[in-house]
Design a protein around this motif. Structure first.
Motif, short mmCIF file in Angstrom:
data_model
loop_
_atom_site.label_atom_id
_atom_site.label_comp_id
_atom_site.label_asym_id
_atom_site.label_seq_id
_atom_site.Cartn_x
_atom_site.Cartn_y
_atom_site.Cartn_z
N ASP B 488 43.01 53.24 -32.93
CA ASP B 488 43.32 54.21 -31.88
C ASP B 488 42.07 54.98 -31.48
O ASP B 488 41.76 55.15 -30.30
N ARG B 489 41.32 55.39 -32.47
CA ARG B 489 40.12 56.17 -32.20
C ARG B 489 39.10 55.36 -31.40
O ARG B 489 38.45 55.88 -30.48
N ILE B 490 38.98 54.09 -31.77
CA ILE B 490 38.02 53.22 -31.07
C ILE B 490 38.43 53.06 -29.60
O ILE B 490 37.60 53.17 -28.68
N VAL B 491 39.75 52.83 -29.39
CA VAL B 491 40.23 52.62 -28.01
C VAL B 491 40.06 53.90 -27.18
O VAL B 491 39.63 53.85 -26.02
N ARG B 492 40.37 55.05 -27.79
CA ARG B 492 40.22 56.31 -27.05
C ARG B 492 38.76 56.53 -26.66
O ARG B 492 38.44 56.94 -25.54
N ALA B 493 37.84 56.22 -27.60
CA ALA B 493 36.41 56.41 -27.31
C ALA B 493 35.98 55.51 -26.15
O ALA B 493 35.21 55.92 -25.28
N ALA B 508 44.76 40.05 -34.36
CA ALA B 508 45.06 39.67 -32.99
C ALA B 508 45.97 38.44 -32.94
O ALA B 508 46.72 38.26 -31.99
N SER B 509 45.89 37.58 -33.98
CA SER B 509 46.67 36.35 -33.94
C SER B 509 47.96 36.47 -34.73
O SER B 509 48.72 35.52 -34.84
N ASP B 510 48.22 37.65 -35.31
CA ASP B 510 49.45 37.85 -36.06
C ASP B 510 50.48 38.45 -35.10
O ASP B 510 50.34 39.59 -34.67
N PRO B 511 51.52 37.67 -34.74
CA PRO B 511 52.45 38.13 -33.70
C PRO B 511 53.09 39.48 -34.02
O PRO B 511 53.47 40.20 -33.10
N ARG B 512 53.18 39.82 -35.29
CA ARG B 512 53.78 41.11 -35.65
C ARG B 512 52.95 42.28 -35.14
O ARG B 512 53.46 43.36 -34.88
N PHE B 513 51.62 42.08 -35.08
CA PHE B 513 50.75 43.22 -34.74
C PHE B 513 50.39 43.28 -33.26
O PHE B 513 49.74 44.21 -32.81
N ILE B 514 50.81 42.27 -32.51
CA ILE B 514 50.43 42.25 -31.09
C ILE B 514 51.01 43.43 -30.31
O ILE B 514 50.27 44.11 -29.57
N PRO B 515 52.32 43.76 -30.48
CA PRO B 515 52.84 44.93 -29.75
C PRO B 515 52.07 46.21 -30.07
O PRO B 515 51.75 47.00 -29.17
N LEU B 516 51.71 46.38 -31.34
CA LEU B 516 50.97 47.56 -31.76
C LEU B 516 49.60 47.62 -31.07
O LEU B 516 49.22 48.65 -30.49
N GLY B 519 50.00 48.21 -27.40
CA GLY B 519 50.45 49.58 -27.18
C GLY B 519 49.34 50.60 -27.39
O GLY B 519 49.31 51.65 -26.75
N LEU B 520 48.41 50.29 -28.28
CA LEU B 520 47.30 51.21 -28.51
C LEU B 520 46.29 51.16 -27.36
O LEU B 520 45.44 52.03 -27.25
N GLY B 521 46.37 50.11 -26.53
CA GLY B 521 45.50 50.05 -25.36
C GLY B 521 44.40 49.00 -25.45
O GLY B 521 43.45 49.02 -24.66
N GLU B 548 53.76 51.12 -25.91
CA GLU B 548 53.05 52.41 -26.07
C GLU B 548 53.84 53.37 -26.95
O GLU B 548 53.28 54.04 -27.81
N ALA B 549 55.17 53.39 -26.74
CA ALA B 549 56.01 54.27 -27.56
C ALA B 549 55.93 53.81 -29.02
O ALA B 549 55.87 54.63 -29.96
N PHE B 550 55.90 52.49 -29.19
CA PHE B 550 55.82 51.93 -30.53
C PHE B 550 54.52 52.37 -31.22
O PHE B 550 54.51 52.79 -32.37
N ALA B 551 53.41 52.27 -30.49
CA ALA B 551 52.11 52.64 -31.05
C ALA B 551 52.09 54.13 -31.41
O ALA B 551 51.57 54.52 -32.46
N GLU B 552 52.70 54.93 -30.56
CA GLU B 552 52.74 56.37 -30.82
C GLU B 552 53.48 56.66 -32.11
O GLU B 552 53.07 57.47 -32.93
#
Lengths: 92, 586
Positions: B488-493, B508-516, B519-521, B548-552
């Motif tokens: 999150d910090r990296i994306v905000r910067a 990036a290739s793990d489908p579970r983490f793709i929404p996160l 969502g983080l941007g 995005e709601a999920f990431a939050e």
């Protein structure tokens, strides 16, 4: 074979000691000479031309070794081995 | 059923080939007295076995050398000296004469004594040499027994390879035509062996508690690389179930293949860039057919693995070839990301006591301009032929980046004065893979055009876990709240500086983490081509506002298990078919 004998004292300086590569280099260098070569560490003595024997001797960094060569090219052998140790087996 | 870690997806049903420990001869043969007249024959057998062993090791050394791992090949010098050891040989011969026992018995007794003496040494590193002696001893004994060692590069037909341990070089030598899958006792999902299995597209399960004693050659096995399961001598129903599962998998992969022309857009129309990771130029067609928007990570390490540094021209040819083949699609070339240990023979480097924290990657390149400058020149020159971007790996400090940009500028200047063409606007990025760089991203972002987050190293360095060490691999947690916070910090910067962010690690290739990640941007996900289909489907089932709601929500979590559970749950809801294939664990 002559009976000339030369001895030198040296200290292992490379960090990982006589691990596989330096021990191999030592044995390969020793094998180039006709003289018999022994390496003493404390009470233990190894044949300088035998990798197994050198691995059992297990000279870690800081170990004091006494290299003795007996034979026609004793002086050159000790000099070459001593230099190898001083150069840290070209590792550092 | 045996449970391990799913290392590489896929299902294989076939016959076992047990190699390694389970096949190894015992170093404690039974007493075998011989008569005086048999002595010469025993001595001949022994010297013949030594000779055969020497030839085998030399052959092995030659093979490993030609398959790019010079540093791994040098260990065989020591193995040869063990075979050639006159003291050992004389000892064995004289004991055969004296004790009137077979060469096998005498050799084993003597070699056990040596192994015990070396193992008793009070130095962790020197003590490990006992395993080299044992390795050679096994070979000599096999040759005394007239046993053939199974070579993994030539299997007797389609087989599932079972072993206590497979080193990356074992894996690299595997007979790709015939190996259906493999299962090992050691290793973790992110060990190099597992990564290699995925890039070779071979199903694999690692980290199995026990397997070698339980599986025998010719046993029927099912390897489930999705769930990390090994099923021994399965019943008929299980076989049918898996045959169905395999058919379903085939069907899904075909379906995903057909979708490759569809855009990776969320339901509400937000586009995510999907790109491919590659580590050589052999499969460019694969990439062009995969629907990837370009190459998000071109690893250049393989060019440097032949025991010499490639010239500028050699590199230029490779980079130009990619630039041309990819046409207007982007290729991000990463500069050399190797540990010093891999180049110690070329650069005359000493052994790093702690390679992961040592002189590696960009640090190595800064210390040895002869590595860096030809590569910068070659990449810049290739940029005249296509859409090339370049990134520096493992930047930790701002002054490293300043130094790199300064060198880059001077390289540009000399190319200009030599009238060599290059893209003046070529984008320069850095990989963010250390906590230091992540926390300092705001400052680094001002100086580059993009960030690429290398999650494997970022997780490893943040959690202080060696991802290849199975004893602590459970602490390697991409879903840890701290990792989510760092991303999150990296994306905000990056947002603040107006630059874009890609993720090119395993996350990036793990489908579970793709929404996160979406969502983080994160704007681009780069992965091996085999994972692109699943990723595309997940993105196409996602709504951006939901992500995005999920990431939050994830940012408020305090436990990694909670984040993992939420991620699983979301994936179940939006893409249940993908879940049935996606990997568990990790």
């Amino acid at each position: 074979m002559g009976t000339a004998s030369t001895t030198a004292e040296c200290v292992i300086k490379n960090k990982l000691g006589l691990h596989a590569r330096p021990a191999s280099l030592f044995v390969q260098t020793a094998a180039k000479f006709d003289s018999d070569i022994t390496v003493r560490k404390g009470d233990e003595v190894a044949n300088g031309k035998s990798l197994m024997s050198m691995l059992v001797l297990s000279a870690a960094c800081g170990s004091k070794l006494i290299i003795t060569a007996r034979g026609p090219d004793a002086e050159q052998a000790v000099k070459a081995l001593n230099e190898l140790i001083d150069r840290r087996f070209d590792e550092e | 059923m045996l449970h391990g870690i799913p290392a590489s997806p896929g299902i294989a049903i076939g016959l076992a080939l047990a190699v390694g420990d389970s096949e190894r001869v015992s170093l404690e043969p039974e007493s075998h007295p011989i008569t005086e007249s048999e002595v010469p024959n025993e001595i001949n057998r022994f010297t013949a076995a030594l000779e055969k062993t020497r030839r085998q090791i030399m052959e092995l050394q030659k093979r490993v050398q030609s398959s790019l791992q010079a540093s791994e090949a040098s260990i065989f010098d020591a193995h040869l000296l063990i075979v050639d050891d006159k003291v050992l040989t004389q000892e064995v011969i004289s004991e055969i004469r004296k004790r009137l026992q077979s060469a096998n018995v005498v050799f084993c007794e003597i070699i056990r004594r040596y192994i015990a003496a070396i193992s008793a040494v009070d130095d962790q590193y020197l003590k490990e040499r006992a395993s080299d002696v044992a390795d050679v001893a096994y070979r000599i004994l096999e040759n005394l027994n007239g046993q053939e060692r199974q070579l993994l590069d030539h299997l007797p037909g389609q087989r599932i390879v079972i072993s206590r341990d497979l080193t990356p070089s074992d894996t690299a030598l595997l007979d790709r035509e015939n190996v259906q899958a493999f299962a090992t006792e050691t290793g973790s999902r992110t060990s190099h062996t597992a990564i290699l299995a995925r890039s070779m597209k071979i199903p694999a399960v690692v980290g199995l508690n026990v397997i070698c004693g339980q599986v025998h050659n010719g046993d029927m096995l099912i390897i489930d690389g999705f769930l990390g399961a090994v099923i021994l001598n399965p019943r008929q129903e299980t076989l049918e179930l898996y045959a169905q599962k395999e058919a379903f998998k085939e069907q899904l992969y075909n379906e995903l293949q057909r979708e490759s022309a569809l855009l990776p857009e969320t339901i509400d129309g937000y586009r995510v860039q999907l790109a491919a990771n590659i580590d050589n130029v052999n499969n460019l067609d694969d990439i062009l057919n995969s629907g990837a928007a370009g190459i998000g990570l071109f690893r250049t390490e393989y060019l440097f693995m032949g025991g010499k540094i490639p010239t500028e021209e050699e590199q230029f040819e490779v980079y130009r070839k990619i630039a041309v083949a990819m046409k207007d699609q982007t290729t991000i070339i990463r500069t050399l990301d190797l540990g010093g240990d891999k180049l110690s023979s070329v650069l005359n480097l000493s052994h790093d006591p702690n390679p992961f924290l040592g002189l590696r990657s960009i640090r190595l390149c800064l210390a040895y301009p002869e590595l860096l400058i030809p590569q910068l020149r070659a990449v810049l020159r290739a940029s005249a032929f296509g859409n090339i971007k370049m990134m520096f790996p493992m930047v930790t400090c701002e002054d490293e980046l300043d130094k790199l940009l300064e060198i880059l500028e001077s390289v540009r200047k000399s190319l200009r004065s030599e009238k060599k063409k290059f893209d003046e606007e070529m984008e320069i990025g850095i990989m963010i893979e250390t906590p230091a760089a992540a926390l300092f991203a705001e400052h680094l972002a001002r100086k580059v055009d993009f960030f690429s987050i290398g999650t494997n190293d970022l997780v490893q360095y943040t959690m202080a876990v060696d991802r290849g060490n199975e004893k602590v691999a459970n602490l390697y947690r991409p879903s840890h709240p701290v990792i989510v916070m760092l991303i999150d910090r990296i994306v905000r910067a990056a947002e603040k500086a107006g630059i874009w962010v890609s993720v090119c690690g395993e996350m990036a290739s793990d489908p579970r983490f793709i929404p996160l990640l979406v969502g983080l941007g994160v704007q681009e996900l780069s992965m091996s081509t085999v994972s692109l289909g699943m990723a595309r489907r997940v993105i196409r089932r996602l709504k951006m506002y939901e992500a995005e709601a999920f990431a939050e929500k994830a940012l408020k979590c305090t436990e990694h298990a909670q984040i993992l559970e939420m991620s699983d749950e979301l994936l179940h809801r939006i893409a249940p078919d993908v879940v049935s294939l996606a990997m568990k664990g990790g």
